[in-house]
Write a protein that holds these residues in place. Structure first.
Motif, PDB file in Angstrom:
ATOM      1  N   ALA A 174       0.802  -1.220   0.000  1.00 40.49           N
ATOM      2  CA  ALA A 174       0.000   0.000   0.000  1.00 40.49           C
ATOM      3  C   ALA A 174       0.838   1.276   0.000  1.00 40.49           C
ATOM      4  O   ALA A 174       0.285   2.366  -0.047  1.00 40.49           O
ATOM      5  CB  ALA A 174      -0.934   0.006   1.216  1.00 40.49           C
ATOM      6  N   TRP A 316      -8.271   2.961  -2.767  1.00 37.64           N
ATOM      7  CA  TRP A 316      -7.256   2.448  -1.839  1.00 37.64           C
ATOM      8  C   TRP A 316      -6.726   1.087  -2.288  1.00 37.64           C
ATOM      9  O   TRP A 316      -5.527   0.817  -2.198  1.00 37.64           O
ATOM     10  CB  TRP A 316      -7.838   2.350  -0.435  1.00 37.64           C
ATOM     11  CG  TRP A 316      -6.886   1.715   0.546  1.00 37.64           C
ATOM     12  CD1 TRP A 316      -6.760   0.394   0.840  1.00 37.64           C
ATOM     13  CD2 TRP A 316      -5.889   2.379   1.320  1.00 37.64           C
ATOM     14  NE1 TRP A 316      -5.763   0.184   1.760  1.00 37.64           N
ATOM     15  CE2 TRP A 316      -5.202   1.392   2.078  1.00 37.64           C
ATOM     16  CE3 TRP A 316      -5.514   3.716   1.483  1.00 37.64           C
ATOM     17  CZ2 TRP A 316      -4.169   1.702   2.950  1.00 37.64           C
ATOM     18  CZ3 TRP A 316      -4.478   4.022   2.366  1.00 37.64           C
ATOM     19  CH2 TRP A 316      -3.825   3.018   3.082  1.00 37.64           C
ATOM     20  N   LYS A 321      -1.798   3.918   0.100  1.00 33.95           N
ATOM     21  CA  LYS A 321      -1.706   5.176   0.838  1.00 33.95           C
ATOM     22  C   LYS A 321      -1.656   6.395  -0.089  1.00 33.95           C
ATOM     23  O   LYS A 321      -1.992   7.510   0.322  1.00 33.95           O
ATOM     24  CB  LYS A 321      -0.463   5.142   1.725  1.00 33.95           C
ATOM     25  CG  LYS A 321      -0.252   6.372   2.607  1.00 33.95           C
ATOM     26  CD  LYS A 321       0.984   6.211   3.451  1.00 33.95           C
ATOM     27  CE  LYS A 321       1.234   7.454   4.298  1.00 33.95           C
ATOM     28  NZ  LYS A 321       1.615   8.619   3.448  1.00 33.95           N
ATOM     29  N   TYR A 323      -3.553   6.998  -2.581  1.00 33.58           N
ATOM     30  CA  TYR A 323      -4.809   7.123  -3.330  1.00 33.58           C
ATOM     31  C   TYR A 323      -5.273   8.567  -3.507  1.00 33.58           C
ATOM     32  O   TYR A 323      -5.911   8.918  -4.503  1.00 33.58           O
ATOM     33  CB  TYR A 323      -5.915   6.289  -2.669  1.00 33.58           C
ATOM     34  CG  TYR A 323      -6.553   6.903  -1.458  1.00 33.58           C
ATOM     35  CD1 TYR A 323      -7.840   7.430  -1.523  1.00 33.58           C
ATOM     36  CD2 TYR A 323      -5.881   6.958  -0.240  1.00 33.58           C
ATOM     37  CE1 TYR A 323      -8.440   8.001  -0.406  1.00 33.58           C
ATOM     38  CE2 TYR A 323      -6.462   7.514   0.877  1.00 33.58           C
ATOM     39  CZ  TYR A 323      -7.739   8.040   0.792  1.00 33.58           C
ATOM     40  OH  TYR A 323      -8.319   8.602   1.899  1.00 33.58           O
TER      41      TYR A 323
END
Length: 415
Positions: A174, A316, A321, A323
């Protein structure tokens, strides 16, 4: 060659090297003479004359071709290295040492991005997890020493591609992360560096320490920076394994950013074959699935779009992170293009099916008759990391002519 023909040298290194320049001016003032002491073939890429002079030379980056043969043609075609060291110890010059070669792709070191602009790239014929030949050791050692002398570089300035490459958020990670490439990782090993005449190396990742990046592959970090020989060898044993999915080896671990590439093939235990872009359930890949990838890929490649409804259902899930970051670009089905930083939470939580998402790029907007590519990007208009998008076709700045860029073409360039 005159001094003004050399790439810029920063003030700190100039001051450090001043005494040595006075004592031996020929080393810096005539670098081609020093390079000529090696046996180097001129195999210059057709792109060489178009490549700009680097902004500076702070590093030498070592790569492995991930192939036993056939690498020179690809490197020449795309201008992806300054040098290639072959199995027999011969060296090919692909891009002149003072010009930019596209060998690092998305990269960062100590907060400095786009390391192509600051480094010489040396490709070594071979693989990231296999030793090189004695002839290659001799040739690579001599080449490194010559370049270090020319550019006043320390042993710690000689790094691996795997140290500087980083990846954008994806379905596995992410965050912006270290671990995008395994390329050249054997050149971080102390015994290998010793044979190359390198007595020291960097021992920590400054971008991870500063929180700019997160570690996506702890095993790779162990190989690159670990001090415990036993742990390093254990990590290397895992990397020496076949490209087969197990509970400890995911599709991303094996294929990295090419895991969902249409040219990456998955051979399932039951005989089924699927391309990377045909797989939806990445968590459901059975153990024993073999991954077959193209031996070599273009270093400066367009990472590509992810699509809502195909690769994930939320912003997401595709961009992690990042996004809502300005470097995440949303291409909506109705034709609108927006940065994540200007979209409200409702849109980001429920983007329309078919929205395409691009991470890690700056959105330059569209070309029009009164808004040229140069006015949007400046000197970066023909940079290999600038991309032109029109009717689903993506073309690198390295392959485009400004006079042929059509109105309505969208420009993005790497952050």
């Amino acid at each position: 060659m005159n001094l003004e023909d050399l790439p810029p040298i920063n003030r700190r290194k100039a001051l450090i090297g001043l005494a040595a320049i006075v004592a031996a001016p020929h080393v810096l003032l005539n670098p081609d003479r020093a390079e000529a002491s090696l046996s180097i073939r001129n195999s210059l890429s057709p792109r060489n004359p178009r490549r700009s002079r680097r902004r500076g030379t702070d590093y030498i980056i070592l790569h492995t071709t991930e192939a036993d043969r056939g690498s020179l043609g690809k490197l020449r075609k795309y201008g992806e290295a300054n040098y290639l060291v072959n199995k027999d110890g011969s060296i090919d010059r692909v891009i002149e040492h003072g010009r930019l070669a596209t060998h690092c792709g998305r990269s960062m070191w100590d907060g400095k991005r786009n390391i192509d602009n600051h480094s010489i790239g040396i490709e070594v014929m071979g693989f990231h997890n296999k030793d090189i030949t004695s002839a290659q050791y001799r040739a690579l050692r001599d080449l490194i020493q010559e370049l270090q002398g020319m550019y006043r570089l320390s042993d710690q300035d000689v790094m691996t591609h795997s140290m500087v490459a980083y990846g954008s958020p994806n379905k596995y990670h992410a965050y912006n992360h270290r671990g995008r490439k395994k390329c050249g990782m054997l050149f971080a090993r102390p015994e290998v560096r010793s044979r190359l005449g390198l007595s020291s190396k960097v021992t920590r990742d400054p971008d991870v320490d500063a929180g700019r990046l997160r570690i996506a592959d702890a095993l790779l970090a162990t190989v690159l920076y670990g001090a415990d020989h036993g742990k390093v060898e254990a990590a290397l044993d895992i990397y020496r394994g076949e490209p087969i999915i197990t509970k400890d080896r995911s599709a991303w671990f094996i294929a990295r950013e090419k895991h969902n590439d249409p040219e990456t093939e998955y051979l399932f235990p039951d005989g089924t074959r699927l391309r990377g872009d045909q797989i939806r359930d990445w968590g459901g890949l059975p153990d024993g699935t073999r991954i077959v990838m193209e031996d070599q890929e273009r270093s400066e490649r367009f990472i590509g779009f992810q699509e809502i409804g195909k690769d994930g259902d939320t912003a997401w899930s595709l961009a992690g992170k990042e996004y809502d970051d300005e470097s995440t670009i949303y291409f909506f089905p109705d034709g609108r293009v927006r940065r994540g930083s200007v979209l409200d939470e409702e849109v980001l939580s429920h983007p329309p099916i078919g929205t395409r998402v691009l991470t890690g790029y700056v959105y330059g907007g569209n070309v029009h008759s009164d808004r040229s590519a140069f006015s949007i990007t400046g000197k970066r208009w023909n940079d290999p990391s600038t991309f032109y998008i029109k009717n689903g076709t993506v073309v690198s700045g390295d392959d485009v002519k400004q006079s042929e860029i059509a109105d309505g073409t969208t420009i993005v360039f790497r952050k």
